[in-house]
Scaffold this motif. Structure first.
Motif, mmCIF file in Angstrom:
data_model
loop_
_atom_site.group_PDB
_atom_site.id
_atom_site.type_symbol
_atom_site.label_atom_id
_atom_site.label_comp_id
_atom_site.label_asym_id
_atom_site.label_seq_id
_atom_site.Cartn_x
_atom_site.Cartn_y
_atom_site.Cartn_z
ATOM 1 N N PRO A 282 10.154 -8.534 2.819
ATOM 2 C CA PRO A 282 10.522 -9.938 2.567
ATOM 3 C C PRO A 282 9.330 -10.880 2.645
ATOM 4 O O PRO A 282 9.499 -12.099 2.596
ATOM 5 C CB PRO A 282 11.521 -10.229 3.700
ATOM 6 N N PHE A 283 8.144 -10.332 2.788
ATOM 7 C CA PHE A 283 6.947 -11.162 2.874
ATOM 8 C C PHE A 283 5.804 -10.420 2.180
ATOM 9 O O PHE A 283 5.885 -9.226 1.892
ATOM 10 C CB PHE A 283 6.572 -11.449 4.333
ATOM 11 N N GLU A 284 4.722 -11.153 1.948
ATOM 12 C CA GLU A 284 3.559 -10.559 1.310
ATOM 13 C C GLU A 284 2.578 -10.096 2.372
ATOM 14 O O GLU A 284 2.327 -10.811 3.353
ATOM 15 C CB GLU A 284 2.892 -11.589 0.384
ATOM 16 N N LEU A 285 2.047 -8.895 2.208
ATOM 17 C CA LEU A 285 1.054 -8.395 3.144
ATOM 18 C C LEU A 285 -0.182 -9.277 3.124
ATOM 19 O O LEU A 285 -0.563 -9.811 2.074
ATOM 20 C CB LEU A 285 0.651 -6.955 2.785
ATOM 21 N N THR A 286 -0.801 -9.444 4.286
ATOM 22 C CA THR A 286 -2.047 -10.207 4.325
ATOM 23 C C THR A 286 -3.140 -9.401 3.630
ATOM 24 O O THR A 286 -3.030 -8.185 3.430
ATOM 25 C CB THR A 286 -2.488 -10.492 5.770
ATOM 26 N N ALA A 287 -4.221 -10.085 3.280
ATOM 27 C CA ALA A 287 -5.347 -9.399 2.643
ATOM 28 C C ALA A 287 -5.894 -8.304 3.549
ATOM 29 O O ALA A 287 -6.258 -7.212 3.093
ATOM 30 C CB ALA A 287 -6.447 -10.404 2.302
ATOM 31 N N GLY A 288 -5.925 -8.591 4.858
ATOM 32 C CA GLY A 288 -6.416 -7.597 5.807
ATOM 33 C C GLY A 288 -5.519 -6.374 5.878
ATOM 34 O O GLY A 288 -5.999 -5.235 5.931
ATOM 35 N N GLN A 289 -4.192 -6.587 5.875
ATOM 36 C CA GLN A 289 -3.254 -5.459 5.909
ATOM 37 C C GLN A 289 -3.388 -4.602 4.659
ATOM 38 O O GLN A 289 -3.337 -3.368 4.738
ATOM 39 C CB GLN A 289 -1.828 -5.991 6.038
ATOM 40 N N GLN A 290 -3.562 -5.250 3.518
ATOM 41 C CA GLN A 290 -3.724 -4.489 2.278
ATOM 42 C C GLN A 290 -5.028 -3.693 2.285
ATOM 43 O O GLN A 290 -5.058 -2.518 1.917
ATOM 44 C CB GLN A 290 -3.704 -5.445 1.083
ATOM 45 N N GLN A 291 -6.103 -4.327 2.741
ATOM 46 C CA GLN A 291 -7.407 -3.671 2.738
ATOM 47 C C GLN A 291 -7.415 -2.468 3.684
ATOM 48 O O GLN A 291 -7.858 -1.372 3.312
ATOM 49 C CB GLN A 291 -8.492 -4.667 3.147
ATOM 50 N N VAL A 292 -6.935 -2.664 4.910
ATOM 51 C CA VAL A 292 -6.900 -1.565 5.875
ATOM 52 C C VAL A 292 -5.943 -0.480 5.405
ATOM 53 O O VAL A 292 -6.211 0.717 5.557
ATOM 54 C CB VAL A 292 -6.507 -2.078 7.275
ATOM 55 N N GLY A 293 -4.822 -0.889 4.811
ATOM 56 C CA GLY A 293 -3.864 0.087 4.311
ATOM 57 C C GLY A 293 -4.488 1.008 3.269
ATOM 58 O O GLY A 293 -4.320 2.234 3.323
ATOM 59 N N GLU A 294 -5.206 0.437 2.312
ATOM 60 C CA GLU A 294 -5.857 1.256 1.282
ATOM 61 C C GLU A 294 -6.917 2.167 1.897
ATOM 62 O O GLU A 294 -7.091 3.315 1.473
ATOM 63 C CB GLU A 294 -6.485 0.354 0.213
ATOM 64 N N GLN A 295 -7.617 1.669 2.899
ATOM 65 C CA GLN A 295 -8.615 2.466 3.607
ATOM 66 C C GLN A 295 -7.959 3.677 4.259
ATOM 67 O O GLN A 295 -8.450 4.810 4.178
ATOM 68 C CB GLN A 295 -9.272 1.566 4.659
ATOM 69 N N VAL A 296 -6.827 3.458 4.894
ATOM 70 C CA VAL A 296 -6.090 4.535 5.559
ATOM 71 C C VAL A 296 -5.552 5.533 4.542
ATOM 72 O O VAL A 296 -5.645 6.753 4.735
ATOM 73 C CB VAL A 296 -4.943 3.954 6.417
ATOM 74 N N PHE A 297 -5.007 5.042 3.429
ATOM 75 C CA PHE A 297 -4.471 5.949 2.405
ATOM 76 C C PHE A 297 -5.564 6.867 1.865
ATOM 77 O O PHE A 297 -5.335 8.059 1.628
ATOM 78 C CB PHE A 297 -3.841 5.153 1.259
#
Length: 734
Positions: A282-297
């Motif tokens: 229900p919300f947009e991920l922060t830029a930091g969450q997206q960046q760290v998420g891609e790093q983890v993936f």
């Protein structure tokens, strides 16, 4: 006990009781000195020069001191016994030195040595006579303008003073204790130093040359027998480098070994549960969450195991990052486990994850989504039947996500395919505990460790140097800001009543409040005093508030001595809005998520550290309503406690506060070696030695890949030493 390969490391790791005897070794142990190496690396806290003059203004009654001073005058007075009174000067002030004897020839001899205008080094304990400082019966050596001894009065325990002045112009004063004065320490070092120095260096010559530091024997000589402060500084710099390099070499070795481990790649699969979850957010991920998420993936998709530390400020959304990683692993056919340190936090994580997943977390139920998995909770306090059901689901693979406490580490827990381990509040779990969970996988699982207590980069490089580090600094949109106010209960006692009024106002608006106290009980119970230093106690404060300033409000109480069921019941009532106010200890410090809570009052706030207060403050302002945090304290305005609290008032940036905390209190709290001050880092200081640590890390990376390092016994010993220390202290937290 390790089997040391080289003579120098064998000697340095020899116990002091085998060299100095058990009684003396026992006294050294109280200073944290147990081995020959500990002792020769015990550096003076300061040096005095035989050619300079001391400053009497810095003297404190009760201190053991050595001062360089000039004699102003000397008199012999008769009485019950002869008394030689000498007035010393540092050029501006004066200090009395008094000697007692029954023998006239001794009094005359001392008077002859202490002639007006002569200069000497005087050693003793600062006392007080008629409200003025004095040295009672000090030892001394008289010296000429070049620092050479011309006369002396020394007992056998302090003859090192004579040797020190003869061989150099500097005398070291060591950190000491009442029963182990600096002079005894110096004598012990003098006894052991020659044998250590003749064994050579602790590092290969090529490493010493590349590091640009002194050889180890030369460094010891400069530390304990310096000719000037610059030489002493160079010697101490080598010992500092040794600490940094040993730690970084152990970490670099661990990283290199991990590169050889195999893990099952967990590539992100389109159209799976992760995509379904992202589509429902229900919300947009922060830029930091997206960046760290891609790093983890990216790291999950590799055939080598991920080892990453995720540190984020309070409310930065680490749980979302971790959950998306877990769902990625589930999509790839694996299971994920989240390890939490307490039942309260495990339950909170389970409730948060199941709420966020909705029907995506109800596999096997009629209302489950097509891509759903099953989420289970495993704690030690669960009923036997429920526990067995969870164990069966985990073993069969039906449970994709399991959240648990230390119960996850027990033998009966078996996974079908454990692909990811997420460790929350990682500083509460050691390497062995995490290894026990990792051992339940056929291949090394990927690991993501999280902390909600931001760690200064300088400390992270020292303590968590074997992990890749990610940071989340942004707060998700839609969260209220938090204002922090320091309430001085001494100068503004009426503000305390205003704090309770503020809670009533928030409750009237339909919101909730926390009141935090440092102690559980404050009265004498069954003859056992359970309070600590008059701290405000939850069990006394809650009924006082119910009967007094918060009467009419629904006030609950929560602390660690309540049974798990009662704790769960109280917390559930607060989360559900059945309580207006929760009076609690720091059990609510981490993980508790009540978006409707908008105000917090912290009693005796000076008893908490910066990071703990920041964590507590993070329990409010988690919803749309702005938060108010009131820090009640009677601390002195200029005290360290006042500085800590003012830092909270001035900043809500956890990373900035972590740096401030490090400056105020030292590494101790961060490294886990105590509440403040010292740690097992003897000389190295993470905050001030950041550049040295970085240099040591870069050198260690080169060394572990150098063919010369493969079979070098000195480096093998150094790694063993670092791992032994790490097992007790640093690397357990990485």
């Amino acid at each position: 006990m390790a089997n040391w390969l080289t003579p120098v490391h064998r000697e340095l790791n020899r116990k002091l009781r085998d060299t100095l005897g058990a009684p003396t070794a026992g006294q050294f142990a109280k200073l944290g000195i147990d081995t020959v190496g500990d002792l020769v690396r015990h550096t003076p806290r300061r040096y005095i020069s035989g050619t300079g003059m001391s400053d009497f203004a810095s003297l404190r009654v009760g201190e053991e001191v050595a001062v360089v001073a000039r004699v102003a005058n000397t008199q012999v007075r008769a009485g019950g016994q002869l008394r030689v009174e000498t007035t010393l000067t540092d050029g501006t002030g004066f200090l009395r030195a008094t000697f007692f004897t029954t023998k006239k020839y001794l009094a005359d001899h001392w008077q002859g040595l202490l002639t007006p205008g002569s200069r000497g080094i005087f050693v003793g304990k600062v006392g007080e006579f008629r409200s003025q400082p004095q040295l009672a019966h000090p030892d001394f050596v008289m010296i000429d303008t070049s620092g050479r001894i011309t006369a002396r009065k020394l007992d056998t325990a302090r003859r090192h003073m004579e040797r020190a002045v003869q061989r150099s112009t500097m005398v070291g004063l060591y950190p000491a204790s009442a029963k182990l004065p600096t002079w005894t320490i110096a004598e012990s070092i003098s006894l052991l130093l020659p044998g250590v120095m003749e064994l050579g260096d602790t590092l290969p010559d090529w490493v010493v040359e590349e590091a640009g530091v002194l050889p180890f024997p030369d460094a010891l000589r400069e530390v304990h027998e310096p000719v000037d402060r610059e030489h002493a500084r160079s010697g101490i710099e080598r010992l500092r480098f040794d600490e940094a390099f040993a730690l970084q070499l152990a970490m670099a070795t661990r990283r290199a070994q991990r590169e050889q481990e195999l893990a099952t790649p967990r590539e992100r699969r389109p159209g799976g549960i992760l995509d379904a979850f992202d589509a429902r957010l229900p919300f947009e991920l922060t830029a930091g969450q997206q960046q760290v998420g891609e790093q983890v993936f990216r790291e999950l998709a590799r055939p080598t195991p991920m080892h990453r530390l995720l540190q984020g400020d309070v409310g930065s959304g680490k749980t979302i990052v971790a959950l998306r990683a877990m769902l990625c692993v589930v999509d790839a056919g694996g299971q994920a486990a989240l390890l939490a340190p307490t039942e309260v936090l495990a339950q909170q994580h389970h409730a948060t994850i199941t709420r966020m997943l909705g029907d995506l977390g109800r596999a096997g139920q009629l209302d489950a989504a097509e891509e759903a998995t099953s989420v289970a909770l495993l704690t030690g306090g669960m009923p036997a039947g429920a526990r067995r059901a969870v164990l069966d689901g985990v073993a069969s693979g039906e449970v994709g996500l399991v959240v648990g406490t230390h119960a996850l580490l027990s033998d009966p827990v078996a996974f079908t395919d454990l692909g990811l381990v997420v460790v929350d509040e990682q500083h509460r779990f050691g390497v062995e505990q995490r290894a026990a969970l990792a051992a339940k996988a056929e291949r090394q699982p990927h690991t993501l460790v999280m902390t909600a207590t931001p760690i200064p980069r300088s400390v992270a490089m020292t303590v968590f140097g074997d992990l890749a580090v990610s940071e989340l600094r942004e707060r998700p949109a839609g969260r209220g800001s938090v204002t922090t106010v320091l309430v001085d209960t001494v100068t503004h006692p009426t503000w305390v009543e205003r704090a309770w009024q503020r809670i009533r106002e928030e409750a009237a608006a339909g919101r909730q409040a926390f009141v935090v106290a440092p102690a559980i009980q404050g009265r004498q119970v069954d003859g056992d005093l359970t309070s600590s230093d008059g701290a405000t106690a939850v069990t006394e404060l809650a009924p006082e508030l119910r009967a007094g300033p918060l009467s009419g409000l629904r006030v609950g109480m929560l602390h660690g001595r309540l049974g798990s069921q009662e704790r769960d019941s109280v917390m559930a009532a607060f989360v559900d809005g059945q309580l207006d106010v929760l009076v609690a200890t720091t059990v609510i410090e981490v993980g508790v998520d009540v978006p409707n809570a908008s105000v917090m009052v912290v009693m005796d706030a000076d008893r908490f550290g910066i990071s703990q207060l920041h964590q507590l403050r993070g329990r409010i302002g988690r919803g749309e309503h702005p938060g108010l945090c009131l820090l009640l304290s009677a601390a002195e305005p200029d005290s360290d406690a006042a500085l800590r609290m003012q830092a909270l008032v001035d900043s809500d940036d956890g990373f900035e506060l972590a740096e401030t905390d490090l400056q105020i209190r030292g590494e101790g709290d961060v490294l886990g070696a105590g509440q403040s001050g010292a740690s097992s880092l003897k000389l190295l200081r993470a905050f001030t030695d950041r550049e040295l640590i970085r240099t040591a890390k870069e050198l260690a990376e080169r060394v572990v890949r150098d063919p010369r390092a493969a079979d070098d016994p000195l480096l093998a010993d150094l790694r063993t030493q670092a791992e032994l220390v790490a097992a007790d202290e640093w690397l357990e937290k990485g």
